[in-house]
Design a protein around this motif. Structure first.
Motif, PDB file in Angstrom:
ATOM      1  N   HIS A   4      -3.333  -9.393  -1.946  1.00  0.00           N
ATOM      2  CA  HIS A   4      -4.027  -8.157  -1.560  1.00  0.00           C
ATOM      3  C   HIS A   4      -5.461  -8.556  -1.236  1.00  0.00           C
TER       4      HIS A   4
ATOM      5  N   ASN B 108      -8.878  -8.870   1.967  1.00  0.00           N
ATOM      6  CA  ASN B 108      -9.503  -8.577   3.256  1.00  0.00           C
ATOM      7  C   ASN B 108      -9.702  -9.898   3.992  1.00  0.00           C
TER       8      ASN B 108
ATOM      9  N   ASP C 149       0.815  -1.221   0.000  1.00  0.00           N
ATOM     10  CA  ASP C 149       0.000   0.000   0.000  1.00  0.00           C
ATOM     11  C   ASP C 149       0.847   1.269   0.000  1.00  0.00           C
TER      12      ASP C 149
ATOM     13  N   ARG D 193      -1.200  -1.808  10.659  1.00  0.00           N
ATOM     14  CA  ARG D 193      -0.182  -2.848  10.827  1.00  0.00           C
ATOM     15  C   ARG D 193      -0.659  -3.889  11.834  1.00  0.00           C
TER      16      ARG D 193
ATOM     17  N   TYR E 115      -0.037  -8.102   7.877  1.00  0.00           N
ATOM     18  CA  TYR E 115      -0.307  -6.826   7.206  1.00  0.00           C
ATOM     19  C   TYR E 115       0.738  -5.824   7.702  1.00  0.00           C
TER      20      TYR E 115
ATOM     21  N   ASN F  56       0.206   0.597   5.478  1.00  0.00           N
ATOM     22  CA  ASN F  56       0.753   1.419   4.398  1.00  0.00           C
ATOM     23  C   ASN F  56       2.036   2.111   4.856  1.00  0.00           C
TER      24      ASN F  56
ATOM     25  N   SER G 260       2.978  -5.852  -1.679  1.00  0.00           N
ATOM     26  CA  SER G 260       1.673  -6.530  -1.713  1.00  0.00           C
ATOM     27  C   SER G 260       0.527  -5.662  -2.226  1.00  0.00           C
TER      28      SER G 260
ATOM     29  N   LEU H 130       0.546  -9.879   3.120  1.00  0.00           N
ATOM     30  CA  LEU H 130      -0.743  -9.301   2.765  1.00  0.00           C
ATOM     31  C   LEU H 130      -0.660  -7.803   2.526  1.00  0.00           C
ATOM     32  N   GLY H 131      -1.614  -7.302   1.764  1.00  0.00           N
ATOM     33  CA  GLY H 131      -1.819  -5.875   1.577  1.00  0.00           C
ATOM     34  C   GLY H 131      -3.307  -5.586   1.611  1.00  0.00           C
ATOM     35  N   HIS H 132      -3.668  -4.315   1.609  1.00  0.00           N
ATOM     36  CA  HIS H 132      -5.046  -3.804   1.549  1.00  0.00           C
ATOM     37  C   HIS H 132      -5.475  -3.162   2.853  1.00  0.00           C
ATOM     38  N   ILE H 133      -5.207  -3.774   3.997  1.00  0.00           N
ATOM     39  CA  ILE H 133      -5.548  -3.191   5.290  1.00  0.00           C
ATOM     40  C   ILE H 133      -4.397  -2.293   5.729  1.00  0.00           C
ATOM     41  N   HIS H 134      -4.691  -1.037   6.020  1.00  0.00           N
ATOM     42  CA  HIS H 134      -3.632  -0.066   6.285  1.00  0.00           C
ATOM     43  C   HIS H 134      -3.151  -0.056   7.731  1.00  0.00           C
TER      44      HIS H 134
END
Length: 427
Positions: free
Chosen positions: A169, A171, A11, A205, A216, A219, A58, A199-203
């Motif tokens: 990426h 949820n 992100d 940590r 996660y 970002n 990610s 993983l990515g998408h959830i900002h």
């Protein structure tokens, strides 16, 4: 197995706009505009300094489907720097930068592997020995809205003893604060047999599981008040037994804060100004040569309440503090994004609750509503019903949480007490 080290980031949202900021000076706005690129530069520098074997990204490299040319050129430059140092990059595209979004025709550096719309796997090697150390699997979003469970397509290579990394990426477990793209559960990830889910998408940590690691990193640069605190990436060390340890590194060039300041004991506007400036100095010390943005919630009870309710005192004070802050070097500047007031008058609430009066009845009902969720919902819904005739307002009302409604009840009590305070012998 050969130990190795990699960076997991996600992100980046390069060239993201900082929206909703008012009264910002040109200097502050320029620094904010550059902040995502500064975080990317910090990521590259970290990779070089930590001598990582590779980097995984990610998704959501860019901030929108129509990615700016500036963002693409800066990303290409960063990847070329990593190419110069012999650091491979394995990346996917997410919902903000899907494969079908318009992009400039730029050369992809040889060290970068971009995963396609179907799950594929590649072998990552140790930079020093060239020995294979990991199987890296990944999948990019073909379009901006993916509702399929992509995690189900990841399967471990049973014939390989290498460490397995999945780049996705998604949820996981239905986080309500983000769109439900590529929804999946932790059990889906457990069943895959992979050792590390990048993983990515959830900002925010968070580490959802240690073994296997489901991570996660958040970002790399906070962009609004819901993204407070340090932002960055994880450096992941994997040992001979395929056990990994994670070390967080901050990359952000701008840090967001949300702070509370009580007017309890304050007598004058000067007291308030000094307390706000003291709070800004504390934040400045915490930020370690970073620009900071802060939202301040003014709370508590005191004689300043009526002046703050009037509005003009706070507005003038905010403008003056911002003017003084702008004199600081940009890396030491603490900019007040907004000040929200939730103060109350010096009224004896317990006395009111016990009194046979309009305010007493109001406070007793409010106290009951705060404890009885159903009653609280009914009171607020009934009071706001006339506003719901407007479609846009109705949409906003539908998004109100129970906590929002209880806060409205509390605020109504305080406003009633403040309005009637001067016409009674209370307080």
């Amino acid at each position: 197995m050969q130990p190795f080290r990699f960076i997991h980031a996600a992100d980046l949202h390069l060239d993201s706009l900082f929206i909703g900021l008012s009264g910002v000076t040109d200097q502050v706005r320029a620094h904010l505009r550059e902040s995502t690129f500064a975080a990317l530069e910090n990521l590259v520098q970290l990779g070089v300094e930590e001598k990582v074997d590779f980097i995984v990204l990610s998704g959501d490299i860019y901030d929108a489907g129509q990615s700016s040319l500036r963002a693409q050129l800066r990303f290409q430059e960063a990847m070329q720097q990593l190419e110069h140092h012999g650091i491979p990059v394995y990346m996917i595209h997410g919902n903000h930068d899907p494969l079908d979004s318009p992009k400039a025709n730029l050369r992809v550096p040889s060290n970068v592997h971009v995963f396609g719309p179907e799950v594929e796997k590649v072998i990552a090697c140790h930079r020093g020995t060239g020995e294979p150390v990991a199987v890296v699997g990944g999948v990019s979003y073909r379009t901006s809205s993916i509702t399929d469970n992509l995690a189900l397509s990841f399967t471990r290579d049973s014939a390989s003893n290498l460490f397995h990394i999945a780049i996705l990426h998604a949820n996981v477990d239905g986080n309500n604060e983000h769109d439900s793209y590529a929804p999946c559960t932790r059990n889906d990830l457990f069943r895959s047999g992979f050792d590390y889910w990048a993983l990515g998408h959830i900002h925010k940590r968070q580490v959802l599981s240690v073994s296997p690691a489901i991570v996660y990193p958040g970002n790399i640069q906070g962009r609004h008040i819901k993204e407070t605190g340090p932002k960055g990436c994880y450096v992941v060390d994997v040992n001979e037994e395929s056990k990994c340890s994670l070390t967080f590194h901050e990359l952000a060039n701008v840090r967001w804060y949300e702070e509370e300041l009580s007017i309890d004991g304050m007598q004058t506007e000067e007291d308030l100004k000094l307390n706000i400036e003291e709070l800004l100095d504390v934040i400045r010390e915490k930020s370690a040569r970073k620009m900071s943005l802060v939202r301040i919630h003014i709370t508590g009870r005191g004689i300043l309440h009526h002046k703050l309710e009037a509005g003009y005192v706070l507005e003038d004070l905010l403008q003056e503090i911002r003017r003084r802050e702008a004199l600081h070097p940009v890396h030491q500047l603490v900019w007040i994004e907004k000040i929200k007031v939730a103060t109350s008058a010096e009224v004896d609430h317990q006395l009111l609750i016990e009194e046979d009066s309009f305010l007493g009845e109001l406070f007793r009902l409010g106290q009951k509503a705060e404890r009885d969720e159903k009653l609280g919902e009914e009171i607020v819904d009934s009071a706001l019903a006339p506003l719901a005739e407007n479609r846009h307002i109705r949409q906003l009302l539908n998004k109100m949480s129970h906590e929002d409604k209880i806060n409205l009840i509390k605020r109504a009590k305080e406003m009633a007490a403040a309005l009637l305070h001067d016409h009674s012998d209370l307080g």
